[in-house]
Design an enzyme around this catalytic site. Structure first.
Site, PDB file in Angstrom:
ATOM      1  N   ASP A  13       0.815  -1.223   0.000  1.00 38.33           N
ATOM      2  CA  ASP A  13       0.000   0.000   0.000  1.00 38.33           C
ATOM      3  C   ASP A  13       0.849   1.275   0.000  1.00 38.33           C
ATOM      4  OD1 ASP A  13      -2.303  -1.651   0.268  1.00 38.33           O
ATOM      5  OD2 ASP A  13      -1.902  -1.772   2.417  1.00 38.33           O
ATOM      6  N   LYS A  16       2.072   1.955  -5.143  1.00 39.30           N
ATOM      7  CA  LYS A  16       2.769   1.422  -6.339  1.00 39.30           C
ATOM      8  C   LYS A  16       1.930   1.602  -7.599  1.00 39.30           C
ATOM      9  CE  LYS A  16       3.148  -2.603  -4.470  1.00 39.30           C
ATOM     10  NZ  LYS A  16       2.716  -2.236  -3.107  1.00 39.30           N
ATOM     11  N   LYS A  18       0.013   3.947  -8.660  1.00 40.56           N
ATOM     12  CA  LYS A  18       0.214   5.228  -9.339  1.00 40.56           C
ATOM     13  C   LYS A  18       1.609   5.304  -9.976  1.00 40.56           C
ATOM     14  CE  LYS A  18       1.016  10.041  -8.542  1.00 40.56           C
ATOM     15  NZ  LYS A  18       0.767  11.293  -7.848  1.00 40.56           N
ATOM     16  N   ASN A  38      -4.867 -10.487  -3.867  1.00 37.69           N
ATOM     17  CA  ASN A  38      -4.674  -9.806  -2.576  1.00 37.69           C
ATOM     18  C   ASN A  38      -4.178  -8.379  -2.792  1.00 37.69           C
ATOM     19  OD1 ASN A  38      -2.269 -10.828  -3.586  1.00 37.69           O
ATOM     20  ND2 ASN A  38      -1.463 -11.493  -1.605  1.00 37.69           N
ATOM     21  N   GLY A  40      -4.234  -4.667  -4.542  1.00 40.12           N
ATOM     22  CA  GLY A  40      -5.266  -3.801  -5.090  1.00 40.12           C
ATOM     23  C   GLY A  40      -4.601  -2.522  -5.525  1.00 40.12           C
ATOM     24  N   GLN A 224       2.304  -6.014  -3.122  1.00 41.18           N
ATOM     25  CA  GLN A 224       2.607  -5.985  -1.681  1.00 41.18           C
ATOM     26  C   GLN A 224       3.929  -5.240  -1.413  1.00 41.18           C
ATOM     27  OE1 GLN A 224       1.521  -9.441  -2.852  1.00 41.18           O
ATOM     28  NE2 GLN A 224      -0.482  -8.558  -2.493  1.00 41.18           N
ATOM     29  N   THR A 239       2.815 -12.388   3.436  1.00 42.23           N
ATOM     30  CA  THR A 239       2.076 -13.102   2.402  1.00 42.23           C
ATOM     31  C   THR A 239       2.857 -14.356   2.015  1.00 42.23           C
ATOM     32  OG1 THR A 239       0.806 -12.837   0.365  1.00 42.23           O
ATOM     33  CG2 THR A 239       2.985 -11.770   0.420  1.00 42.23           C
ATOM     34  N   GLY A 302     -10.924  -3.058   2.291  1.00 41.72           N
ATOM     35  CA  GLY A 302     -11.561  -1.912   2.940  1.00 41.72           C
ATOM     36  C   GLY A 302     -11.166  -1.772   4.408  1.00 41.72           C
ATOM     37  N   PRO A 304      -9.232  -0.727   7.761  1.00 47.42           N
ATOM     38  CA  PRO A 304      -8.385   0.427   8.067  1.00 47.42           C
ATOM     39  C   PRO A 304      -6.932  -0.019   8.195  1.00 47.42           C
ATOM     40  CG  PRO A 304      -9.835  -0.094   9.923  1.00 47.42           C
ATOM     41  CD  PRO A 304     -10.196  -1.035   8.813  1.00 47.42           C
ATOM     42  N   LYS A 331       2.910  10.109  -1.025  1.00 55.57           N
ATOM     43  CA  LYS A 331       2.056  10.665   0.048  1.00 55.57           C
ATOM     44  C   LYS A 331       2.773  11.697   0.916  1.00 55.57           C
ATOM     45  CE  LYS A 331      -1.603   7.374   0.160  1.00 55.57           C
ATOM     46  NZ  LYS A 331      -2.623   6.734   0.965  1.00 55.57           N
TER      47      LYS A 331
END
Ligand code: IMP
Length: 424
Positions: A13, A16, A18, A38, A40, A224, A239, A302, A304, A331
């Site tokens: 998360d 990647k 973008k 797994n 997204g 991942q 994973t 979804g 948190p 970010k």
């Protein structure tokens, strides 16, 4: 253009999707090498949001060829759903999407087994994404798996599926007769996808190596992050595949000498979904602000995401095992809200200093992070596209990270949209 591998350097998360989307401009082929549904990847283009789990995001770029490699575990129903979604949005993919013939299938029984196994773990839950990833990779390693090419042979497919259902009795016997019958039916029906999937099944190893020979540039799309790698991550809270750079070679059949650059996608702070240690976790107002500001909710589940400050102990290790050559920092704008920014440079564990990563979960779970504090900028960087427009403190934060990790920052993301990016 170089052949580049894009990997996550934390717990996934990192953004990647973008970065891959931007770097796809420079590539002719985009190839996924590990994981499965797994992952997204969220890509925002012209205010349209696309969430893809298996099909490489390169598919959103006309003319680019997208490959699902042998290292990926493939849920065919999910692939067809994603292709339907693309078709609805008038994105053409017919001649530019390939699935490796030897990629293993995630079967309906894998998801059920994963659920039953997780229930049986009691308090030591891994909290997987529920996509059947672990059981599918386990079958691959145990040489019980079904491969994409196996759906072309009706008898073989049925025989192996029936055998798998029988041999997994330990977990499946917990199901009622009706539930078992339904899973069996669903599993045998996977071969019905044959007609729609067949046009995409290919010898992707040959394809990729020929493409490289012809001078085409390949973007190897990781899923991942390093800390979820089965060998190098926070085992067993990880994973079931190699998410790090080596996975690009084994997951696609491409030699290491073909890789020119390894781009490490690194979030300006740290997040993690699921269970397992997260030394810099902030279960307080700071964590809440990072979570809200960064919209830290899983694209796949979804759930948190747990949030904390940047952890250089983790990153130094992650950069080492991946041989990262360039940083894509994402970010940055989420830190706009902070007066002071902390960065973890080591841990204290039972009065001892820890400066290098250890796989010992007791240390990672019970250590106290040692922080250095940097001034925040407390100004809006959201959407900035020119490096010189960044506040001095933000530039200092970037320089600090680059210096500590001995790796240059070559791309900075200041928002979720494609254009909210500082490029070299
Ligand atoms: P699995 O990959 O579904 O077996 O999940 C194993 C662990 O990895 C769980 O803690 C998941 O939350 C985590 N995980 C798997 N995929 C991702 C991802 O794409 N981003 C973040 N965490 C992930």
């Amino acid at each position: 253009m170089p052949n580049r591998v894009v990997v996550g350097t934390q717990w996934g998360d990192e953004g990647k999707g973008k970065i891959v989307d931007i770097l796809t401009e420079d590539a002719e082929v985009v190839a996924r090498f590990s994981g499965g549904a797994n992952a997204g990847h969220t890509v925002v283009i012209d205010d349209q949001t696309f969430i893809l789990h298996l099909v490489p995001t390169g598919i959103l770029h006309p003319g680019k060829i997208c490959v699902i490699g042998n290292g990926v575990v493939v849920d065919l129903e999910q692939v067809l759903c994603e292709l339907d979604q693309l078709r609805k949005r008038k994105i053409e993919f017919r001649d530019r999407f390939l699935i490796s013939q030897t990629a293993h299938l995630v079967m309906p029984y894998h998801k059920v087994i994963e659920r039953l196994e997780e229930e049986a773990r009691g308090k030591d839950k891994i909290a997987p994404t529920g996509k059947g990833i672990g059981p599918a990779y386990r079958d691959k390693m145990a040489r019980n798996g079904l491969r994409v090419m196996d759906i072309l042979d009706h008898d073989l497919f049925n025989k192996r599926t029936e055998w798998n259902l029988k041999s997994k009795n330990h977990f499946l016997r917990k199901l009622s007769r009706k539930e078992f019958a339904s899973i069996k039916k669903k599993s045998l029906e996977v071969s019905k996808f044959r007609r729609r999937i067949k046009p995409f099944i290919a010898d992707t190893v040959l394809f990729l190596n020929q493409a490289i020979k012809e001078g085409k540039s390949i973007l190897f799309e990781g899923a991942q992050g390093a800390m979820l790698d089965i060998d190098f991550g926070t085992y067993p809270f990880c994973t079931s595949s190699n998410t790090t750079v080596g996975g690009a070679c084994t997951g696609l059949g491409v030699g290491p000498a073909q890789i020119d650059e390894v781009i490490g996608v690194t979030k300006a702070y740290t997040t993690r979904v699921g269970n397992g240690p997260l030394p810099t976790e902030q279960q307080n107002e700071v964590g809440k602000r990072l979570q809200d500001g960064g919209n830290e909710f899983g694209a796949t589940t979804g759930r948190p995401r747990r949030c904390g400050w940047l952890d250089l102990v983790i990153l130094k290790y992650s950069f080492r095992i991946n041989g990262i050559t360039k940083i894509a920092l994402t970010k940055l704008d989420v830190l706009d809200a902070f007066n002071k920014i902390k960065v973890c440079v080591g841990y204290k564990y039972r009065n001892k200093s820890v400066t290098e990563f250890t796989p010992d979960l007791d240390v990672l779970g019970n250590c106290r992070p040692v922080y250095e504090e940097l001034p925040g900028w407390h100004k809006e960087t959201h959407g900035i596209t020119d490096y010189k427009d960044l506040p001095d403190e933000a530039k200092k934060y970037l320089d600090y990270i680059a210096r500590k990790l001995e790796t240059p920052v070559f791309l900075i993301s200041t928002g979720s949209r494609r254009d909210q990016t500082i490029l070299p």
